[in-house]
Design an enzyme around this catalytic site. Structure first.
Site, PDB file in Angstrom:
ATOM      1  N   PHE A  28      56.939  90.137  66.794  1.00  0.00           N
ATOM      2  CA  PHE A  28      55.763  90.229  67.264  1.00  0.00           C
ATOM      3  C   PHE A  28      55.386  91.574  66.594  1.00  0.00           C
ATOM      4  O   PHE A  28      56.138  92.391  66.682  1.00  0.00           O
ATOM      5  CB  PHE A  28      55.606  90.351  68.840  1.00  0.00           C
ATOM      6  CG  PHE A  28      54.226  90.085  69.346  1.00  0.00           C
ATOM      7  CD1 PHE A  28      53.966  88.855  69.916  1.00  0.00           C
ATOM      8  CD2 PHE A  28      53.320  90.857  69.319  1.00  0.00           C
ATOM      9  CE1 PHE A  28      52.541  88.286  70.566  1.00  0.00           C
ATOM     10  CE2 PHE A  28      52.044  90.788  69.866  1.00  0.00           C
ATOM     11  CZ  PHE A  28      51.747  89.545  70.463  1.00  0.00           C
ATOM     12  N   HIS A  54      48.656  92.115  79.971  1.00  0.00           N
ATOM     13  CA  HIS A  54      50.091  91.440  79.445  1.00  0.00           C
ATOM     14  C   HIS A  54      50.842  92.435  79.031  1.00  0.00           C
ATOM     15  O   HIS A  54      52.168  92.524  79.158  1.00  0.00           O
ATOM     16  CB  HIS A  54      49.636  90.825  78.151  1.00  0.00           C
ATOM     17  CG  HIS A  54      50.682  89.658  77.866  1.00  0.00           C
ATOM     18  ND1 HIS A  54      51.053  88.565  78.847  1.00  0.00           N
ATOM     19  CD2 HIS A  54      51.496  89.453  76.799  1.00  0.00           C
ATOM     20  CE1 HIS A  54      51.849  87.947  78.133  1.00  0.00           C
ATOM     21  NE2 HIS A  54      52.131  88.433  77.082  1.00  0.00           N
ATOM     22  N   GLY A  78      44.191  96.357  75.120  1.00  0.00           N
ATOM     23  CA  GLY A  78      43.273  96.139  76.438  1.00  0.00           C
ATOM     24  C   GLY A  78      43.623  94.947  77.388  1.00  0.00           C
ATOM     25  O   GLY A  78      43.004  94.316  77.747  1.00  0.00           O
TER      26      GLY A  78
HETATM   27  N1  INI Z   1      55.194  91.000  72.264  1.00  0.00           N
HETATM   28  C1  INI Z   1      55.537  92.079  71.622  1.00  0.00           C
HETATM   29  O1  INI Z   1      56.535  92.176  71.106  1.00  0.00           O
HETATM   30  N2  INI Z   1      54.422  92.918  71.531  1.00  0.00           N
HETATM   31  C2  INI Z   1      53.113  92.922  72.084  1.00  0.00           C
HETATM   32  O2  INI Z   1      52.299  93.793  72.089  1.00  0.00           O
HETATM   33  C3  INI Z   1      52.957  91.843  72.697  1.00  0.00           C
HETATM   34  N3  INI Z   1      51.633  91.576  73.513  1.00  0.00           N
HETATM   35  O3  INI Z   1      50.814  92.340  73.361  1.00  0.00           O
HETATM   36  O4  INI Z   1      51.457  90.485  74.093  1.00  0.00           O
HETATM   37  C4  INI Z   1      54.123  90.857  72.870  1.00  0.00           C
HETATM   38  N4  INI Z   1      54.067  89.812  73.660  1.00  0.00           N
HETATM   39  C5  INI Z   1      54.814  88.449  73.495  1.00  0.00           C
HETATM   40  C6  INI Z   1      56.144  88.697  74.419  1.00  0.00           C
HETATM   41  O5  INI Z   1      56.911  89.584  74.271  1.00  0.00           O
HETATM   42  C7  INI Z   1      56.852  87.251  74.543  1.00  0.00           C
HETATM   43  O6  INI Z   1      57.262  86.846  73.026  1.00  0.00           O
HETATM   44  C8  INI Z   1      55.701  85.956  75.110  1.00  0.00           C
HETATM   45  O7  INI Z   1      55.338  86.550  76.217  1.00  0.00           O
HETATM   46  C9  INI Z   1      56.876  84.998  75.381  1.00  0.00           C
HETATM   47  O8  INI Z   1      57.961  85.148  76.254  1.00  0.00           O
END
Ligand code: INI
Length: 163
Positions: free
Chosen positions: A22, A88, A85
């Site tokens: 991500f 999560h 924003g």
């Molecule tokens: N994961 C990140 O590494 N950075 C982020 O900014 C992010 N946001 O913003 O949602 C993010 N979400 C995914 C999360 O880490 C999981 O992979 C997902 O929820 C599945 O378990």
């Protein structure tokens, strides 16, 4: 007075770097920084493992698998959680930080927190630059220092009777 923690050396370490896909364009810079620090310490490539996971939320589980294997002296966790924003952010960043800390305590090896938690992409990029301004580099240096210091303290505690 005894002092520990003011020197570094040791190229006999085995380290695992875990990185989240991500925000890959930022995290890949953190990986480069961490690998630079590991290389500067003379740690051979066959003593380095790099594992990618989907997001920062998944870092603790992978850290636990690697740390519990007994094969690694330290785990270096890298990721980028950007607020954008959404609430999560707090869940992902909080679970990631808490989970990594728990793995370190449960498994007894350093698990360093090289996960950016920023409001904006610009702030994240500032912390994923080259050399000094790279939090991946810092996280790797911290992990290496902690292994060295924990080894020295363990040796001292073993060699010295209680007063
Ligand atoms: N994961 C990140 O590494 N950075 C982020 O900014 C992010 N946001 O913003 O949602 C993010 N979400 C995914 C999360 O880490 C999981 O992979 C997902 O929820 C599945 O378990």
């Amino acid at each position: 007075m005894r002092e520990f923690g003011n020197s570094s050396g040791g190229n006999d370490l085995t380290v695992a770097i875990i990185a989240s896909r991500f925000n890959h364009f930022i995290v890949e810079q953190l990986v480069k920084g961490a690998m630079d620090a590991v290389k500067r310490h003379g740690i051979d490539e066959d003593r380095q493992t790099l594992v990618w996971v989907p997001g920062a939320f998944e870092l603790p589980l992978m850290a636990d698998q690697l740390a519990s294997s007994g094969r690694y002296d330290a785990v270096i966790a890298l990721g980028a959680v950007i607020r954008g924003g959404t609430p999560h952010f707090d869940y992902v960043a909080g679970e990631c930080a808490g989970g990594l800390g728990r793995v370190a305590l449960d498994r007894g090896i350093p698990v360093s927190f090289g996960v950016l938690t920023t409001d904006t992409i610009e702030q994240a990029l500032e912390r994923a630059g080259t050399g000094e301004g790279n939090k991946g580099f810092d996280a790797a240096m911290t992990a290496i220092e902690m292994v060295e210091t924990m080894r020295k303290v363990a040796d001292y505690l073993q060699a010295t009777p209680e007063p």
